[in-house]
Design an enzyme around this catalytic site. Sequence first.
Site, PDB file in Angstrom:
ATOM      1  N   CYS A  56       0.905  -1.329  -0.061  1.00  0.00           N
ATOM      2  CA  CYS A  56       0.331   0.024   0.018  1.00  0.00           C
ATOM      3  C   CYS A  56       0.953   1.120   0.005  1.00  0.00           C
ATOM      4  CB  CYS A  56      -0.931  -0.080   1.377  1.00  0.00           C
ATOM      5  SG  CYS A  56      -1.649   1.610   1.532  1.00  0.00           S
ATOM      6  N   CYS A  59       0.375   3.299   2.947  1.00  0.00           N
ATOM      7  CA  CYS A  59       1.051   2.858   4.376  1.00  0.00           C
ATOM      8  C   CYS A  59       2.692   3.063   4.327  1.00  0.00           C
ATOM      9  CB  CYS A  59       0.905   1.457   4.169  1.00  0.00           C
ATOM     10  SG  CYS A  59      -0.935   0.518   4.288  1.00  0.00           S
TER      11      CYS A  59
END
Length: 247
Positions: A56, A59
């Site tokens: 991600c 992230c």
Amino acid sequence: GGRGAPRGGGAGGRGGEQKAPPLYGKDSEIKSLNSKKFPGADAKHTWLVEFYAPWCGHCKKLAPIWEDLGNAFKDDDKLVIAKIDATANDLPASLNVRGFPTLLLFKGDGSTPHMYDGARDFKAIAAYLEGKTGSKVPADFVPLVKEAPLKFNDFEKQMLQFLATDFQLPWAEDGTTISGLYIAALIVFLLFVAAVALIIAVFSRDPPPPKKETKKEKKEEKKEEDDDGTTPASWEEEEEEDVGGGA
């Protein structure tokens, strides 16, 4: 807004793609969790947990900030900063993890975890934690991630974060909080009361006393009456007497 796509199947990430490298090193101060090792209802600390996916992009951007938070609160006796790879662990549906990263605050008392949805920078998250737990960043701690200058849109996010944050009351026991929304409403109310009081004070003042005529003004006024072509009252009385006498 701003979360990654919902999690794919299993530990391999998204549908058979090559497994992404881990976001955090083994020497990280962030507590690693898994399906079997998770804060329960009898937890002795409050846990702020990041549910992430290694692939991600959001992230990856949050990871160094999360590391700063882990380092800032590593010696705190009430708070633990943690993480869990949501693509490698089965999560209870009740957690409602639908995107990445999802940040949940577990109080350890069996209550429903609170989802943090504010700005994802060190200061905003630290302020949120202080409001929720009373834990503060040490005064001498310097985060490694340098924050960009505040923009107008960022300011709006900060205001929304303030309104959505519960602040610990300094004179009350732990857990007694007040919402930022109530604080803002109280400030607006006090400003309204002050404005009304000011308006009342302005319009309720006594009118100024009438201006006294000076002797000079009185003489000028009398002269204007004599020059306006009217007959003085004393002359009218004399004329009436003459008429009466002639009769």
